[in-house]
Design an enzyme around this catalytic site. Sequence first.
Site, PDB file in Angstrom:
ATOM      1  N   GLU A  89      -4.072  20.596 -10.631  1.00 25.45           N
ATOM      2  CA  GLU A  89      -2.925  20.369 -10.036  1.00 25.45           C
ATOM      3  C   GLU A  89      -2.722  20.957  -8.603  1.00 25.45           C
ATOM      4  O   GLU A  89      -1.903  20.160  -7.722  1.00 25.45           O
ATOM      5  CB  GLU A  89      -1.626  20.978 -10.721  1.00 25.45           C
ATOM      6  N   HIS A 120      -2.637  16.836  -9.277  1.00 25.53           N
ATOM      7  CA  HIS A 120      -1.376  16.667  -9.506  1.00 25.53           C
ATOM      8  C   HIS A 120      -0.982  14.973  -9.317  1.00 25.53           C
ATOM      9  O   HIS A 120      -1.342  14.495  -8.274  1.00 25.53           O
ATOM     10  CB  HIS A 120      -0.408  17.375  -8.656  1.00 25.53           C
ATOM     11  N   SER A 143       5.890  15.430 -12.598  1.00 28.21           N
ATOM     12  CA  SER A 143       6.380  16.177 -11.458  1.00 28.21           C
ATOM     13  C   SER A 143       7.812  16.629 -11.579  1.00 28.21           C
ATOM     14  O   SER A 143       8.349  16.877 -12.329  1.00 28.21           O
ATOM     15  CB  SER A 143       5.867  15.625 -10.166  1.00 28.21           C
TER      16      SER A 143
END
Length: 456
Positions: free
Chosen positions: A315, A382, A191
């Site tokens: 995600e 995600h 991330s």
Amino acid sequence: MLFNAIHLSAILDVRQFLGISYARPPVGQLRFAPPEDVVRIQVTINATSLPNSCMQQFSSGSTIYTAYETEFLISGGQSEDCLYLSIWTPSIAAIDRKGSPLPVFLYIPGGGLTSGGQNSMYKIPDKWVKRTQSHIVVVMNYRVDVFGFPNAAALSHQNPGLLDQRKAGWTYSNIAHFGGDPDRITLWGQSAGGASVANYPYAFADDPIVKGLIADSGATGIIAKSDPTHSNFTALAGLVGCSNMSAVNELHCVRRVNASTLENALSNYVINKQTPTISFTPTDDNITVFTNYTDRLTHGHLARLPLITGSNTNEGAGFVPYTPSGPGNATLVNTTLSIIACPVARDVARRDLAPELYPTYRYLYTGNFTNTSPVSWFGAYHSSELPLLFGTHDKYGPGNSTSFEYSVSQTMEALWLSFAECPGAGPKRFNMAFAEGGKALQLANAWPRLDQYCGL
């Protein structure tokens, strides 16, 4: 060694050195400043517990992480004195059996560059290190939010949080003491941590220290913003009683404000949706973050390091407010593409301008396991690959891990570790899919529909 002794915490076959300082506490006049080397004296370090996370923004919103996946959130306290890293390394006997230093992962946690830290239960690597006995994992804290990315007019360095990540290169000088090979360090992040990894070889092209890069769900295109008038810092300064001052006095004033007061003022302002909006993430200073990455590549300002990068199929589930039924497929697809998948695809396309110089291995993670994705619309959201990579997928959540989940987990771990053992040994380019169609790993063609959507 740089210290006299360490009291450490250990589990069977894993030594844990938790909370080792790699820079001076960034407090007082060092608030907002680049990190400085820690002053070592002959003392005993009690390295038995994870350190406080760095000061960070809080939110009142409900997400899949607050509703279900709380193990991704940080545990423990927060402090401005937070520049610590932790090391997980095999037993001395295992290292002796290997007969040579071990490859090292230096991990940058995510959190949108406004939150996050190493004290996060899904991202503790002890089980992985215990199982392989053949690698070391180092996880860092770094300053986030206004403390890491102040962009104040009176500062000469606007992104000290990225300089913290570089300063954690302390690992290069010291990892041999823990059985690690300083010439086989792979910088890995997810991330915001992945975006930091993608950015790193552009910022430190001439002396990258590390030998390989892994960027999970992160890309250069999601890291930077522009605020040439430094309006965010001035607005925050006004919230804490530092209004109508010169740039120098404004900086001095904000440095004297209690850290919790500063973070509370910012968080409450954002929660209450006041305007104008205020945010603190890296700014494109053309020192650590850049306005034109393609130009830097074409002029050779990119370290020639191999990169694993990729994204997950859903995600977007991690970026929308939580509701039991979800936001609908169209929203999930568009959010997935715009925030993560397309920026990753663009980074890959840029490196493909010179694939012989910049080997790139692209993945797509599709895993949908009920113990880590307990609600039907979560899918491969995600961060959902991290419990499989860290080997923590069977520790939390409802239900047990399936045999296929173990297979995918160990396949991903093995590939990551193979890369860390010799980052330059692979081909110049390949694509791979994890957990797709009942197979742990399969080589794939490029994803043309995705790339077409992204304008590539």
